[in-house]
Design an enzyme around this catalytic site. Sequence first.
Site, PDB file in Angstrom:
ATOM      1  N   SER A 153       0.814  -1.123   0.032  1.00 30.85           N
ATOM      2  CA  SER A 153       0.030   0.008  -0.027  1.00 30.85           C
ATOM      3  C   SER A 153       0.902   1.232   0.149  1.00 30.85           C
ATOM      4  O   SER A 153       0.231   2.262  -0.539  1.00 30.85           O
ATOM      5  CB  SER A 153      -0.920   0.110   1.153  1.00 30.85           C
ATOM      6  OG  SER A 153      -0.346  -0.251   2.298  1.00 30.85           O
ATOM      7  N   ASP A 187      -3.773   8.269   7.663  1.00 32.13           N
ATOM      8  CA  ASP A 187      -4.425   7.303   8.542  1.00 32.13           C
ATOM      9  C   ASP A 187      -3.795   6.489   9.576  1.00 32.13           C
ATOM     10  O   ASP A 187      -2.557   6.752   9.992  1.00 32.13           O
ATOM     11  CB  ASP A 187      -5.340   6.134   7.682  1.00 32.13           C
ATOM     12  CG  ASP A 187      -4.212   5.392   6.620  1.00 32.13           C
ATOM     13  OD1 ASP A 187      -3.323   5.269   7.083  1.00 32.13           O
ATOM     14  OD2 ASP A 187      -5.055   4.816   5.743  1.00 32.13           O
ATOM     15  N   HIS A 215      -0.525   5.010   7.144  1.00 30.05           N
ATOM     16  CA  HIS A 215      -0.225   5.487   5.752  1.00 30.05           C
ATOM     17  C   HIS A 215       0.371   6.999   5.824  1.00 30.05           C
ATOM     18  O   HIS A 215      -0.554   7.771   6.597  1.00 30.05           O
ATOM     19  CB  HIS A 215      -1.093   5.254   4.796  1.00 30.05           C
ATOM     20  CG  HIS A 215      -1.434   4.023   4.471  1.00 30.05           C
ATOM     21  ND1 HIS A 215      -2.477   3.247   5.018  1.00 30.05           N
ATOM     22  CD2 HIS A 215      -0.746   2.896   3.972  1.00 30.05           C
ATOM     23  CE1 HIS A 215      -2.678   2.061   4.716  1.00 30.05           C
ATOM     24  NE2 HIS A 215      -1.179   1.653   4.005  1.00 30.05           N
TER      25      HIS A 215
END
Length: 483
Positions: A181, A458, A461
């Site tokens: 991610s 978040d 990240h």
Amino acid sequence: MANISSSSSTSAASVAERFSWYCALFLLVLLLLDCSDPDESELPIQMHQITERVNYNNKKKVCDEIYVVEKGETLHTISEKCGDPFIVEKNPHIHDPDDVFPGFVIKITPNVSLSGGVIGGSLASLLYTASQHYYRFKFSLVIGIQGVESSSNHQQQHLQKSNNGDLHRLTLSKLFVFGDSYTDTGNIRKSVSSSWKLPYGITFPGKPTGRFSDGRVLTDYVASFMGIKSPIPYRRRMMKRKSVRYGVNFAWGGTGVFKTLVSAPNMTTQIRLFQRLIHHDRLYTQDDLASSLALVSLAGNDYGAYNARNGSAQGLRGFIASVVKQLALNLKRIHDMGVKKIAVTALEPLGCLPQNTVKFSYQKCNGSLNMAVNFHNLLLQQAVAKLNNETKDSAFHILNLYDAFMSTFKRHGNHSGGSILKPCCVGMKQEFSCGSVDETGKKQYRLCQNPHSAFFWDDVHPSQAGWHTVYAALQASLFQLYP
């Protein structure tokens, strides 16, 4: 005969270099004369005007050293705005001064006057214009003497002869991305990830795109550094087939080198997909691969899965060793396919991620977790050194996310009355996360007032602002990719 030819070519290049400098100096003199007034009686007035202009520019805010090009901007306008007439010379990833685009990242080094301030906009513009005349004239002159033709895609392919006479491209024109991610730009499916829901993507491009951030992620910044657009996600390659000319992003959010908690291609499978594009679909030639960069991200999903499966503390060191060993095998496999430059991320400080600092009210990191991270990074350094020793071409480079994160934390500490470890977007309750809504569609998350001031987006990240800061810290490592 080969030596005579080489000597002749070198001599021609040397003549071209000297002659082009003389011409550049001549152009600068002409520009200065053109801007001057022959009436000496007005000289004090002109000097006063220049002084006032410099003083005015000294009061203006200097552009950030790492500058992101905005819509409608050109290198000329940026040069005038930031007081840096030598942008092209100091940014080797700029292949064509006329081809910049929104999101393109450049390094700014404002010139300083004798009084210590930034030079005036008019002088910066003048110097920039002269430098562009020089570069364009020099390029044309070398073409005339050596018979070099520019490439069809308008990128100047810089060539260098090695000892055995082979030509190697110094330009990195394609980016292939593998990982998770931290680099995924849209592969993960909408049905399984909140990264396709608001407020993800609100900063860039203004809507969710599958990126795990409010805007750009590491892939976007590395691509911008290379002077190319961000490579298309693998799942979208058929929709925009022309876009594969910049490379392909195989990264999938939530994955690792082994099987994790998400049903998506792990790194081994991602590399297999890459191999298929080369050998089955024949999308890329060996020349393409030789002028490409592979970006490999491992952000720790393997360790998250290890903990979720009740892995023991005693077995963690052995598991870390197996993760790094598999990662090294993956790096070698990419290199064996023909990719000459490979950048792999060191593991970020997992103990400082919001999901691990919330129990400390976002005031400190988890030292035990970071000790494990340091062990991972030590083994990675050893593995990369071994790979470079075996391949003899210094193909493998580490992008030290750990130091980039930690230096930012130490430099900024608490800001605006809050902790830099606190994320911008959080769920209202423990069972919710950023992007969550209830059965009626009501938001179940809170958003900070200014995402541009938050390092973390978040629980895991970085925000676009966070990645921008990390990218700035990685500049030196990225420049090492170019011989």
